[in-house]
Design a protein around this motif. Structure first.
Motif, PDB file in Angstrom:
ATOM      1  N   ALA A 190       0.041 -10.055   9.849  1.00 33.45           N
ATOM      2  CA  ALA A 190      -0.519  -8.998  10.686  1.00 33.45           C
ATOM      3  C   ALA A 190       0.582  -8.091  11.228  1.00 33.45           C
ATOM      4  N   ASP A 191       1.748  -8.639  11.510  1.00 33.93           N
ATOM      5  CA  ASP A 191       2.870  -7.808  11.963  1.00 33.93           C
ATOM      6  C   ASP A 191       3.293  -6.826  10.870  1.00 33.93           C
ATOM      7  N   ASP A 192       3.334  -7.291   9.618  1.00 36.46           N
ATOM      8  CA  ASP A 192       3.653  -6.391   8.510  1.00 36.46           C
ATOM      9  C   ASP A 192       2.640  -5.254   8.429  1.00 36.46           C
ATOM     10  N   LEU A 193       1.376  -5.604   8.571  1.00 28.56           N
ATOM     11  CA  LEU A 193       0.323  -4.603   8.479  1.00 28.56           C
ATOM     12  C   LEU A 193       0.434  -3.581   9.604  1.00 28.56           C
ATOM     13  N   ALA A 194       0.743  -4.052  10.800  1.00 26.54           N
ATOM     14  CA  ALA A 194       0.893  -3.136  11.931  1.00 26.54           C
ATOM     15  C   ALA A 194       2.084  -2.201  11.731  1.00 26.54           C
ATOM     16  N   ARG A 195       3.186  -2.735  11.202  1.00 26.70           N
ATOM     17  CA  ARG A 195       4.372  -1.894  10.964  1.00 26.70           C
ATOM     18  C   ARG A 195       4.076  -0.850   9.892  1.00 26.70           C
ATOM     19  N   TRP A 196       3.357  -1.245   8.863  1.00 31.59           N
ATOM     20  CA  TRP A 196       3.032  -0.262   7.817  1.00 31.59           C
ATOM     21  C   TRP A 196       2.115   0.827   8.366  1.00 31.59           C
ATOM     22  N   ARG A 197       1.118   0.434   9.133  1.00 33.75           N
ATOM     23  CA  ARG A 197       0.204   1.443   9.689  1.00 33.75           C
ATOM     24  C   ARG A 197       0.914   2.410  10.629  1.00 33.75           C
ATOM     25  N   SER A 198       1.886   1.895  11.371  1.00 33.70           N
ATOM     26  CA  SER A 198       2.608   2.766  12.292  1.00 33.70           C
ATOM     27  C   SER A 198       3.553   3.717  11.568  1.00 33.70           C
ATOM     28  N   SER A 199       3.949   3.346  10.335  1.00 37.29           N
ATOM     29  CA  SER A 199       4.878   4.192   9.586  1.00 37.29           C
ATOM     30  C   SER A 199       4.180   5.104   8.591  1.00 37.29           C
ATOM     31  N   ALA A 200       2.906   4.840   8.348  1.00 36.40           N
ATOM     32  CA  ALA A 200       2.180   5.611   7.322  1.00 36.40           C
ATOM     33  C   ALA A 200       1.892   7.034   7.814  1.00 36.40           C
ATOM     34  N   PRO A 218       0.801  -1.231   0.000  1.00 37.56           N
ATOM     35  CA  PRO A 218       0.000   0.000   0.000  1.00 37.56           C
ATOM     36  C   PRO A 218       0.828   1.273   0.000  1.00 37.56           C
ATOM     37  N   GLY A 219       2.135   1.177   0.273  1.00 29.00           N
ATOM     38  CA  GLY A 219       2.960   2.376   0.333  1.00 29.00           C
ATOM     39  C   GLY A 219       3.472   2.878  -0.997  1.00 29.00           C
ATOM     40  N   ILE A 220       3.143   2.197  -2.110  1.00 27.74           N
ATOM     41  CA  ILE A 220       3.644   2.642  -3.414  1.00 27.74           C
ATOM     42  C   ILE A 220       2.985   3.967  -3.792  1.00 27.74           C
ATOM     43  N   GLU A 221       3.812   4.931  -4.211  1.00 26.49           N
ATOM     44  CA  GLU A 221       3.329   6.235  -4.669  1.00 26.49           C
ATOM     45  C   GLU A 221       3.696   6.441  -6.135  1.00 26.49           C
ATOM     46  N   ARG A 222       3.046   7.421  -6.751  1.00 25.12           N
ATOM     47  CA  ARG A 222       3.378   7.744  -8.139  1.00 25.12           C
ATOM     48  C   ARG A 222       4.855   8.104  -8.282  1.00 25.12           C
ATOM     49  N   ALA A 223       5.399   8.770  -7.284  1.00 27.84           N
ATOM     50  CA  ALA A 223       6.815   9.159  -7.347  1.00 27.84           C
ATOM     51  C   ALA A 223       7.720   7.934  -7.420  1.00 27.84           C
ATOM     52  N   ASP A 224       7.334   6.820  -6.799  1.00 28.35           N
ATOM     53  CA  ASP A 224       8.135   5.603  -6.870  1.00 28.35           C
ATOM     54  C   ASP A 224       8.161   5.047  -8.291  1.00 28.35           C
ATOM     55  N   ILE A 225       7.001   5.073  -8.946  1.00 28.48           N
ATOM     56  CA  ILE A 225       6.940   4.574 -10.328  1.00 28.48           C
ATOM     57  C   ILE A 225       7.738   5.479 -11.255  1.00 28.48           C
ATOM     58  N   ALA A 226       7.603   6.787 -11.067  1.00 30.46           N
ATOM     59  CA  ALA A 226       8.379   7.730 -11.879  1.00 30.46           C
ATOM     60  C   ALA A 226       9.873   7.506 -11.673  1.00 30.46           C
ATOM     61  N   SER A 227      10.280   7.260 -10.426  1.00 33.79           N
ATOM     62  CA  SER A 227      11.689   7.003 -10.137  1.00 33.79           C
ATOM     63  C   SER A 227      12.179   5.731 -10.828  1.00 33.79           C
ATOM     64  N   LEU A 276      15.580   0.920  -5.753  1.00 29.60           N
ATOM     65  CA  LEU A 276      14.724   1.983  -5.246  1.00 29.60           C
ATOM     66  C   LEU A 276      14.648   1.908  -3.726  1.00 29.60           C
ATOM     67  N   ARG A 277      13.814   2.747  -3.127  1.00 25.41           N
ATOM     68  CA  ARG A 277      13.677   2.742  -1.675  1.00 25.41           C
ATOM     69  C   ARG A 277      12.949   1.466  -1.230  1.00 25.41           C
ATOM     70  N   PRO A 278      13.257   0.959  -0.037  1.00 25.42           N
ATOM     71  CA  PRO A 278      12.557  -0.231   0.460  1.00 25.42           C
ATOM     72  C   PRO A 278      11.144   0.111   0.926  1.00 25.42           C
ATOM     73  N   LEU A 279      10.225  -0.828   0.713  1.00 22.56           N
ATOM     74  CA  LEU A 279       8.842  -0.689   1.177  1.00 22.56           C
ATOM     75  C   LEU A 279       8.416  -1.979   1.865  1.00 22.56           C
ATOM     76  N   ILE A 280       7.335  -1.896   2.623  1.00 22.32           N
ATOM     77  CA  ILE A 280       6.833  -3.043   3.368  1.00 22.32           C
ATOM     78  C   ILE A 280       5.841  -3.819   2.510  1.00 22.32           C
ATOM     79  N   ASP A 281       6.127  -5.092   2.325  1.00 22.18           N
ATOM     80  CA  ASP A 281       5.238  -6.029   1.629  1.00 22.18           C
ATOM     81  C   ASP A 281       4.351  -6.665   2.691  1.00 22.18           C
ATOM     82  N   ILE A 282       3.034  -6.502   2.564  1.00 25.63           N
ATOM     83  CA  ILE A 282       2.116  -6.951   3.619  1.00 25.63           C
ATOM     84  C   ILE A 282       1.776  -8.420   3.427  1.00 25.63           C
TER      85      ILE A 282
END
Length: 219
Positions: free
Chosen positions: A209-219, A124-133, A200-206
């Motif tokens: 449940a631990d992955d999901l919690a880490r992503w929510r805490s970093s979003a 869920p953390g992918i942004e348009r800027a990541d694709i452009a990069s 590219l920059r690292p992102l969290i692959d969900i």
């Protein structure tokens, strides 16, 4: 005669949204319905966020293939069974048969020429800027990977020609999918073929449940 720039292709890989068949590791933690809802909503959000950018042509690549799927999921121009309305300009594509590597290799082969980037639908953390990069990296490098924290990758991109004869071997040959070695295996294949690889920059692959919690805490 001067040729214009090649078309850029962004392909979002997703599994058909069928209850009990998607995000099975997440389902063990949260239940099948919650995992299905995450998959459905995350894919829909990515389509809205990434699908309408004029800098690239967006594709939704689905497995099982839309033409062979049964039940409420049948694909088509209007969307995916009413769950994923496709933004204007987004095209639907079947992934084909085989493991993840074979399906990605097929997409790299069958789509029209030009730089091509594949992303997963569970990041869920992918942004348009990541694709452009990623596409900017492919102007200077042969291949690009977006690393995930579990040793895999959330994006792979290849410049024109890498997937259809310029490389002597399949970039996905003998890759150990589903574990912590898939990124290292793919990178080793690319580098063995002389490909210049960008990261590219690292992102969290969900996946859990631990992955999901880490992503929510970093979003």
């Amino acid at each position: 005669m001067t040729l214009g720039p090649l078309q850029r292709h962004l392909v979002i890989f997703a599994r058909a949204p069928r209850l009990g068949t998607v995000k099975t590791r997440l389902a063990r933690d949260l239940g099948a319905v919650a995992a299905w809802r995450f998959h459905r909503d995350t894919t829909a959000a990515l389509l809205r966020r990434l699908g309408c950018d004029r800098r690239w042509t967006a594709w939704l690549a689905v497995t099982p293939d839309p033409k062979t799927a049964s039940g409420p999921y049948a694909g088509g121009a209007g969307g995916c069974g009413g769950l994923w309305p496709l933004p204007r300009g987004v095209r639907l594509l079947g992934q084909g048969q085989g493991d993840l590597g074979r399906r990605m290799a097929r997409v790299f082969t069958v789509l029209p020429p030009g730089p091509l980037v594949i992303v997963g639908s569970d990041i869920p953390g992918i942004e348009r800027a990541d694709i452009a990069s990623a596409f900017q990296s492919l102007q200077r490098h042969d291949a690009v990977l977006g690393p995930s924290e579990d040793g895999g990758y959330w994006l792979i991109g290849l410049r024109r020609g890498l997937a259809n004869g310029a490389l002597r071997h399949d970039p996905f040959d003998q890759v150990r999918w589903g574990g912590s070695s898939s990124r290292a295996d793919t990178a080793a294949n690319l580098e063995a073929q002389g490909a210049d690889l960008a990261l590219l920059r690292p992102l969290i692959d969900i996946d859990t449940a631990d992955d999901l919690a880490r992503w929510r805490s970093s979003a």
